[in-house]
Enzyme design. Structure first.
Site, PDB file in Angstrom:
ATOM      1  N   TYR A 185      16.164  30.192   7.253  1.00  0.00           N
ATOM      2  CA  TYR A 185      15.078  31.034   7.782  1.00  0.00           C
ATOM      3  C   TYR A 185      15.182  31.232   9.281  1.00  0.00           C
ATOM      4  O   TYR A 185      15.397  30.276  10.032  1.00  0.00           O
ATOM      5  CB  TYR A 185      13.729  30.390   7.486  1.00  0.00           C
ATOM      6  CG  TYR A 185      13.292  30.507   6.050  1.00  0.00           C
ATOM      7  CD1 TYR A 185      13.244  31.737   5.400  1.00  0.00           C
ATOM      8  CD2 TYR A 185      12.918  29.375   5.341  1.00  0.00           C
ATOM      9  CE1 TYR A 185      12.832  31.832   4.076  1.00  0.00           C
ATOM     10  CE2 TYR A 185      12.498  29.459   4.024  1.00  0.00           C
ATOM     11  CZ  TYR A 185      12.453  30.694   3.400  1.00  0.00           C
ATOM     12  OH  TYR A 185      12.057  30.779   2.106  1.00  0.00           O
ATOM     13  N   LYS A 208       0.843  -1.208   0.000  1.00  0.00           N
ATOM     14  CA  LYS A 208       0.000   0.000   0.000  1.00  0.00           C
ATOM     15  C   LYS A 208       0.874   1.253   0.000  1.00  0.00           C
ATOM     16  O   LYS A 208       2.066   1.194   0.317  1.00  0.00           O
ATOM     17  CB  LYS A 208      -0.905  -0.019   1.239  1.00  0.00           C
ATOM     18  CG  LYS A 208      -0.147  -0.016   2.576  1.00  0.00           C
ATOM     19  CD  LYS A 208      -1.085  -0.235   3.764  1.00  0.00           C
ATOM     20  CE  LYS A 208      -0.319  -0.295   5.075  1.00  0.00           C
ATOM     21  NZ  LYS A 208      -1.203  -0.637   6.215  1.00  0.00           N
TER      22      LYS A 208
HETATM   23  C1  PLP Z   1      -0.508  -1.702   6.885  1.00  0.00           C
HETATM   24  C2  PLP Z   1      -1.105  -2.998   7.304  1.00  0.00           C
HETATM   25  C3  PLP Z   1      -0.294  -4.136   7.515  1.00  0.00           C
HETATM   26  C4  PLP Z   1       1.224  -4.074   7.493  1.00  0.00           C
HETATM   27  O1  PLP Z   1       1.671  -3.471   8.676  1.00  0.00           O
HETATM   28  P1  PLP Z   1       3.258  -3.336   8.987  1.00  0.00           P
HETATM   29  O2  PLP Z   1       3.296  -2.793  10.350  1.00  0.00           O
HETATM   30  O3  PLP Z   1       3.785  -2.367   7.982  1.00  0.00           O
HETATM   31  O4  PLP Z   1       3.833  -4.686   8.831  1.00  0.00           O
HETATM   32  C5  PLP Z   1      -0.918  -5.339   7.772  1.00  0.00           C
HETATM   33  N1  PLP Z   1      -2.265  -5.421   7.851  1.00  0.00           N
HETATM   34  C6  PLP Z   1      -3.068  -4.345   7.696  1.00  0.00           C
HETATM   35  C7  PLP Z   1      -4.530  -4.510   7.813  1.00  0.00           C
HETATM   36  C8  PLP Z   1      -2.517  -3.099   7.425  1.00  0.00           C
HETATM   37  O5  PLP Z   1      -3.311  -2.026   7.267  1.00  0.00           O
END
Ligand code: PLP
Length: 365
Positions: free
Chosen positions: A254, A38
């Protein structure tokens, strides 16, 4: 960017590291692996990372939007893909078109999914995170709504990186739901990276690691990925665009929040918060130039930063903002800690419109 001038700051993604991490995690978990890609693979680039993960033995992929799934399909990736969160009606149609499995996370979403013929679904159960998922008491009804569409049942841990007893409590609640339900043929899953690494009893029929496949530590702002056998995949690089010699008492950037006390060589590097190099690093971060850690002087601006160097540094020298150079290292965990965030947000926040990604050790094609 495609065909444009080279980026000022770029990210090198080592696909051999991704493959190493995926196969190490699969061996450690001993169950099939759903690689979570994702958010453009946590900023690493979804398509190349997904391909590398599948080459290394990942069995399926997970995303959060139908668009993220469509991108993988359009690149010719045929592996099973699960969408984790809520989709609109249009999103559900797009999911069907691209053969993405979706998540029923409430009785209402189960009904909307059931209305779209041919969609496969996993049912997410709320075991204590209180974000997504049907309540345990509603699982029976949602199952009936989804009937033959249902391919899996899962939950998500709130504290697998920090609280073992809470993780055990969540596992207990999932087990109670499973004991209540006839589950023939359904895939049960729960483990994120932290749970895969540290809670063997959470592995069920598959594990869903995200952060660890990028070689980053699931604790986010501490911990050394090497201790878990993981190799960070991303190196963020830039270059020295200018150097000036400042006299004692001069200010930098800045607000002139940094003032020199001695004559100081100051190197301007074309990376700023528009690249995703966070402003919270102002006055605290370090970068590597000629194998040494160099302090960030004053504020990170939108487009540039200034680092303190010595007279051996030259215009054009490579700057490593995240990664290794010589014997030194700046980790995404370190930047997360200094910027008041976590490694997840550091890599996910790198802006692909400003930061070109290149890939080393690409296989196949
Ligand atoms: C993002 C996510 C994961 C992966 O989590 P990590 O901490 O990056 O391993 C797994 N399951 C769900 C439902 C998620 O949203």
């Amino acid at each position: 960017m495609d065909g444009g001038p080279p980026s000022r700051t770029w990210a090198e993604v080592d696909l051999a590291a991704v493959r190493h991490n995926v196969s190490a995690l699969k061996r450690r978990g001993g169950v099939p692996l759903m690689a979570v890609v994702k958010a453009d693979a946590y900023g690493h680039g979804a398509v190349p990372v997904a391909r590398a993960a599948l080459e290394a033995g990942a069995d399926s992929l997970a995303v959060v939007t139908a668009g993220e799934g469509a991108e993988l399909r359009e690149a010719g990736i045929g592996a099973p893909i699960l969408v984790f969160t809520d989709l609109s009606s249009d999103g559900l149609l797009a999911a069907r078109q691209h053969r993405l499995a979706v998540t029923a996370h409430s009785a209402e979403s189960a009904r909307r999914i059931a209305a779209v013929k041919g969609l496969a679904a996993h049912l997410k159960v709320n075991t204590g995170m209180n974000r997504w998922g049907v309540e345990p008491s509603e699982v029976g009804e949602a199952r009936k709504t989804l009937k033959g569409r249902l391919a899996g049942v899962y939950t998500h841990f709130s504290s697998a990186d920090s609280d073992a007893s809470e993780t055990r409590r969540q596992i207990g609640r999932l087990d109670a739901v499973l004991a209540d339900q006839p589950l023939g043929g359904l895939t049960v899953h729960a483990a994120n990276s932290a749970a895969l690494l540290w809670h063997p009893e959470s592995r069920y029929d598959l594990a869903r690691p995200g952060i660890a496949i990028y070689g980053l530590h699931p604790k986010g702002d501490e911990g050394d990925p090497a201790e878990e056998g993981l190799r960070p995949a991303m190196t963020l690089k830039s270059y020295v665009a200018g150097i000036r010699r400042l006299l004692p008492g001069e200010g930098v950037s800045y607000g002139l929040t940094y003032r020199t006390e001695v004559p100081t060589f100051a190197a301007t590097v074309p990376v700023g918060y528009a690249e995703g190099y966070r402003r919270g690093l102002s006055g605290r971060g370090h970068a590597l130039i000629r194998g040494a850690r160099r302090p960030l002087l004053g504020r990170v601006t939108m487009d540039a930063c200034v680092f303190g160097v010595d007279d051996g540094v030259e215009v054009g020298d490579e700057v490593v903002l995240v990664g290794e150079q010589g014997d030194e290292k700046v980790s995404a965990e370190e930047l997360g800690r200094l910027a008041g965030t976590i490694n997840y947000e550091i890599t996910t926040g790198i802006n692909p419109r400003r930061v070109e990604r290149s890939y080393t050790d690409v296989r196949g094609s």
